[in-house]
Scaffold this motif. Structure first.
Motif, mmCIF file in Angstrom:
data_model
loop_
_atom_site.group_PDB
_atom_site.id
_atom_site.type_symbol
_atom_site.label_atom_id
_atom_site.label_comp_id
_atom_site.label_asym_id
_atom_site.label_seq_id
_atom_site.Cartn_x
_atom_site.Cartn_y
_atom_site.Cartn_z
ATOM 1 N N ASP A 161 -36.068 50.424 126.421
ATOM 2 C CA ASP A 161 -36.068 51.193 125.176
ATOM 3 C C ASP A 161 -37.080 52.326 125.357
ATOM 4 N N TRP A 162 -36.572 53.524 125.634
ATOM 5 C CA TRP A 162 -37.453 54.640 125.961
ATOM 6 C C TRP A 162 -38.303 55.078 124.783
ATOM 7 N N ALA A 163 -37.841 54.850 123.578
ATOM 8 C CA ALA A 163 -38.663 55.164 122.401
ATOM 9 C C ALA A 163 -39.887 54.246 122.359
ATOM 10 N N GLU A 164 -39.710 52.985 122.759
ATOM 11 C CA GLU A 164 -40.848 52.059 122.825
ATOM 12 C C GLU A 164 -41.840 52.494 123.904
ATOM 13 N N VAL A 165 -41.315 52.947 125.041
ATOM 14 C CA VAL A 165 -42.184 53.428 126.118
ATOM 15 C C VAL A 165 -42.996 54.628 125.620
#
Length: 198
Positions: A161-165
């Motif tokens: 989940d790139w938003a979490e990263v």
């Protein structure tokens, strides 16, 4: 601005991709970032030249890379004097059913190294069936069917989940900036950076 080290271990490349994304976000805030792959670096790398340190690892066979464990063991005292964070990439973090298992891997790492990072991020990994040999592909498809029954095992799948990263990188940067007394640059509406007058 600050000088960040991101020291990471990667098995099949997803942790390297996560590291690149974190490094980009830190760079966007005006920081200098050095990313070091544990398998390609000399064992003697020291954290003393850096203001803040992130350590990343992936999970294979229930463990993080030994090179990452050795790095933390060798630098534990220096790490305790700096803003630090740890991020882990695993299939266990691919969905909510594996959260407890992923957290257990981190607990084991903290227990083994006796290092207590200030921030921790857990990210889903990837299955790259097209890059695996026949036997590994077969085994991982069976594991995926049990652990992630809704996953299409006929193609490569990325669970990160790139938003979490991005959120983890922003949170760690803000934490480090606060600890170091560094004021991040202010962005203009046109996207350029300006140093804050504060």
């Amino acid at each position: 601005m600050a000088n960040f080290l991101v020291y990471y271990g990667t098995g099949e490349g997803q942790t390297a991709k996560v590291t690149d994304r974190i490094a980009e976000r830190l760079d966007e805030r005006g920081h200098d970032v050095t990313a070091v792959n544990a398998s390609k670096s000399p064992d003697g790398i020291s954290v003393t030249a850096f203001d803040a340190v992130l350590v990343g690892a992936s999970i294979h066979g229930g463990k993080q890379q030994q090179a990452v464990v050795r790095f933390v063991d060798a630098n534990r005292d220096a790490l305790a004097t700096k803003p630090t964070g740890f991020f882990q990439v695993s299939l266990s973090s691919a969905d909510e059913r594996g959260e407890a298992q992923a957290a257990g891997y981190v607990d084991g790492f903290v227990s083994e190294t006796d290092w207590h990072p200030d921030r921790i991020g857990l990210f889903g990994g990837a299955l790259r069936y097209s890059e695996y040999g026949f036997l590994k592909r077969l085994v991982l498809k069976q594991i995926a069917k049990r652990a992630l029954p809704d996953t299409d095992t006929s193609r490569d799948v990325e669970f990160t989940d790139w938003a979490e990263v991005d959120a983890f990188a922003a949170d760690f940067a803000a934490f480090a900036e606060g600890r170091l007394g560094v004021v991040p640059p202010v962005s203009d509406p046109d996207g350029t950076r300006e140093e804050s007058d504060e």
